[in-house]
Design an enzyme around this catalytic site. Structure first.
Site, PDB file in Angstrom:
ATOM      1  N   ILE A  25      42.476  42.861  41.282  1.00 35.63           N
ATOM      2  CA  ILE A  25      42.431  42.120  40.029  1.00 35.63           C
ATOM      3  C   ILE A  25      41.832  42.956  38.913  1.00 35.63           C
ATOM      4  O   ILE A  25      41.885  42.569  37.759  1.00 35.63           O
ATOM      5  CB  ILE A  25      41.652  40.794  40.165  1.00 35.63           C
ATOM      6  CG1 ILE A  25      40.183  41.051  40.464  1.00 35.63           C
ATOM      7  CG2 ILE A  25      42.291  39.893  41.191  1.00 35.63           C
ATOM      8  CD1 ILE A  25      39.305  39.840  40.303  1.00 35.63           C
ATOM      9  N   ASP A  26      41.259  44.109  39.253  1.00 35.46           N
ATOM     10  CA  ASP A  26      40.576  44.925  38.247  1.00 35.46           C
ATOM     11  C   ASP A  26      41.524  45.656  37.305  1.00 35.46           C
ATOM     12  O   ASP A  26      41.112  46.104  36.248  1.00 35.46           O
ATOM     13  CB  ASP A  26      39.664  45.960  38.922  1.00 35.46           C
ATOM     14  CG  ASP A  26      38.510  45.303  39.639  1.00 35.46           C
ATOM     15  OD1 ASP A  26      38.103  44.205  39.216  1.00 35.46           O
ATOM     16  OD2 ASP A  26      38.021  45.882  40.610  1.00 35.46           O
TER      17      ASP A  26
END
Length: 109
Positions: A25-26
């Protein structure tokens, strides 16, 4: 045959193409526009911001929301842009030492 492959099968499958997909998700993987998970994480964060905005307004309070992201401020930055945040902290640009005083001054203006 007992689970083995024939010489003909081995010849037809002599090359193997492998594709790796980053599940993060980064959004901190180079060479990609967006990693798997980033868009859905951003969607959920915006939903939560919408939900707590009404509460914050009705109680005339300021809410601080922390989002995930190890050493990457992408989700925080994009959420701030999408939701119209007044302030955002990201690891790529740490706040100055007197950020608390500056924030309090901004809130009373």
């Amino acid at each position: 045959r007992a689970g083995g492959i024939t010489a003909d099968e081995a010849q037809r499958s002599s090359s193997l193409n492998i594709v790796g997909l980053v599940g993060s998700i980064d959004n901190d993987f180079c060479g990609t526009d967006m990693t798997i998970g980033t868009d859905s994480a951003l969607h959920r964060i915006v939903e939560i911001v919408d939900a707590i905005t009404t509460t914050a307004q009705s109680h005339q309070r300021t809410f601080v929301l922390e989002v995930m992201g190890r050493h990457c401020g992408y989700l925080a930055l994009i959420t701030a842009l999408a939701c119209g945040a007044d302030w955002v902290f990201i690891p790529e640009s740490p706040p100055e030492d007197d950020w608390e005083d500056h924030l309090c001054r901004r809130l009373t203006e």
